[in-house]
Design an enzyme around this catalytic site. Structure first.
Site, PDB file in Angstrom:
ATOM      1  N   HIS A  18       8.828   3.328   8.772  1.00 44.42           N
ATOM      2  CA  HIS A  18       8.621   2.464   9.935  1.00 44.42           C
ATOM      3  C   HIS A  18       7.367   2.926  10.679  1.00 44.42           C
ATOM      4  CE1 HIS A  18       9.779  -0.346  13.075  1.00 44.42           C
ATOM      5  NE2 HIS A  18       9.428   0.582  13.953  1.00 44.42           N
ATOM      6  N   ALA A  28      -1.370   7.574   7.713  1.00 46.82           N
ATOM      7  CA  ALA A  28      -0.322   8.605   7.848  1.00 46.82           C
ATOM      8  C   ALA A  28       0.905   8.240   7.009  1.00 46.82           C
ATOM      9  CB  ALA A  28       0.060   8.767   9.315  1.00 46.82           C
ATOM     10  N   SER A  76       0.836  -1.210   0.000  1.00 42.42           N
ATOM     11  CA  SER A  76       0.000   0.000   0.000  1.00 42.42           C
ATOM     12  C   SER A  76       0.874   1.264   0.000  1.00 42.42           C
ATOM     13  CB  SER A  76      -0.971  -0.001   1.185  1.00 42.42           C
ATOM     14  OG  SER A  76      -0.289   0.119   2.407  1.00 42.42           O
ATOM     15  N   ASN A  77       2.031   1.218   0.633  1.00 41.75           N
ATOM     16  CA  ASN A  77       2.939   2.375   0.556  1.00 41.75           C
ATOM     17  C   ASN A  77       3.485   2.548  -0.855  1.00 41.75           C
ATOM     18  OD1 ASN A  77       3.524   3.867   3.194  1.00 41.75           O
ATOM     19  ND2 ASN A  77       3.496   1.720   3.848  1.00 41.75           N
TER      20      ASN A  77
HETATM   21  C1  GRF Z   1       4.025  -0.636   6.744  1.00 40.70           C
HETATM   22  O1  GRF Z   1       3.347  -0.548   7.972  1.00 40.70           O
HETATM   23  C2  GRF Z   1       5.432  -0.106   6.879  1.00 40.70           C
HETATM   24  O2  GRF Z   1       5.543   0.936   7.800  1.00 40.70           O
HETATM   25  C3  GRF Z   1       6.180  -1.311   7.370  1.00 40.70           C
HETATM   26  O3  GRF Z   1       5.609  -2.394   6.666  1.00 40.70           O
HETATM   27  C4  GRF Z   1       4.260  -2.082   6.331  1.00 40.70           C
HETATM   28  C5  GRF Z   1       4.117  -2.280   4.852  1.00 40.70           C
HETATM   29  O4  GRF Z   1       2.800  -2.111   4.400  1.00 40.70           O
HETATM   30  N1  GRF Z   1       7.594  -1.152   7.153  1.00 40.70           N
HETATM   31  P1  GRF Z   1       2.510  -2.023   2.837  1.00 40.70           P
HETATM   32  O5  GRF Z   1       3.118  -3.271   2.212  1.00 40.70           O
HETATM   33  O6  GRF Z   1       3.159  -0.789   2.319  1.00 40.70           O
HETATM   34  O7  GRF Z   1       1.024  -2.005   2.695  1.00 40.70           O
END
Ligand code: GRF
Length: 218
Positions: free
Chosen positions: A111, A176, A15-16
């Site tokens: 993070h 966020a 999702s990021n």
């Molecule tokens: C996120 O919570 C990020 O902060 C952590 O791993 C998770 C990844 O989520 N490092 P996504 O794969 O980006 O949905």
């Protein structure tokens, strides 16, 4: 104007990565995602990359005799795409010397806590809830050999609510993250981020001047 070439390392849902891909597709974006590499073949993030026409590579641990060789393979891929900045967008492994040496000061991570609290593990949101903090959030930081210990680029605070579960807190922090990570990469792409020791300075005056000139150009 040439764009900062970003390579993303991912492991899961992505999702990021999606937030980065969407930002990079906006007309004023100064960065382009040129490669997505995953250490898991079934990571949904790979599909997200492909749907944006971005090359998506699988570099699984089992294909290499050592972890160092696996990470060296990632380095080669990133170099082939002439990547300027590596973004760990939900990458579930510690970055080794191979990547750190190949991209010194040019790797960032997101993070899901306000570092240095709840560093190191994969369950920072549950740890924050269990500890009883009233505020948590997310951190984008440069990656160094100290896990989750590099200079901090941006942090966003998120309240912890009385009826939170680990899942509901993680969801609020994730929202966020989706704002904070693209913003950090955008600031780096615009050359507005300066690192001095542990401290990262953001040239806010330049930022507003840049934004204004963009508005004028439209
Ligand atoms: C996120 O919570 C990020 O902060 C952590 O791993 C998770 C990844 O989520 N490092 P996504 O794969 O980006 O949905």
């Amino acid at each position: 104007m040439s764009k900062l070439r970003v390579g993303a390392l991912v492991s899961g849902r992505g999702s990021n990565l999606q937030a980065l891909l969407e930002r990079s597709a906006e007309p004023d974006a100064r960065f382009a995602i040129v490669l997505v590499a995953s250490n898991h073949a079934d990571a949904f993030a790979l599909q997200r990359a492909r749907s944006f026409g971005v090359p998506a590579a699988v570099v699984e641990r089992k294909e290499y005799p050592t972890r160092a060789q696996q990470q060296q393979a990632m380095v080669e891929l990133l170099r082939q795409q002439e990547v300027d900045l590596v973004v760990l967008a939900g990458f579930d492994r510690v970055v080794g010397t191979e990547l750190l040496v190949a991209f010194p000061g040019r790797i960032v991570n997101i993070h899901p806590s306000l570092l240095p609290a709840f560093s190191g593990g994969l369950h920072a949101q549950a740890e924050a809830l269990a500890y009883g903090v009233k505020v948590s959030g997310c951190t984008v930081h440069f990656v160094t050999e100290t896990v989750d210990g590099g200079p901090i680029v941006l942090q966003t605070a998120v309240p912890v609510l009385e009826n939170d579960t680990a899942a509901s807190l993680a969801e609020r922090i994730l929202a966020a993250e989706h704002q904070t990570l693209p913003r950090a990469v955008d600031l780096i792409a615009r050359g507005l981020v300066r690192v001095e020791g542990r401290r990262v300075f953001i040239d806010a005056a330049c930022e507003s001047k840049e934004m204004n000139s963009e508005v004028e150009q439209r």
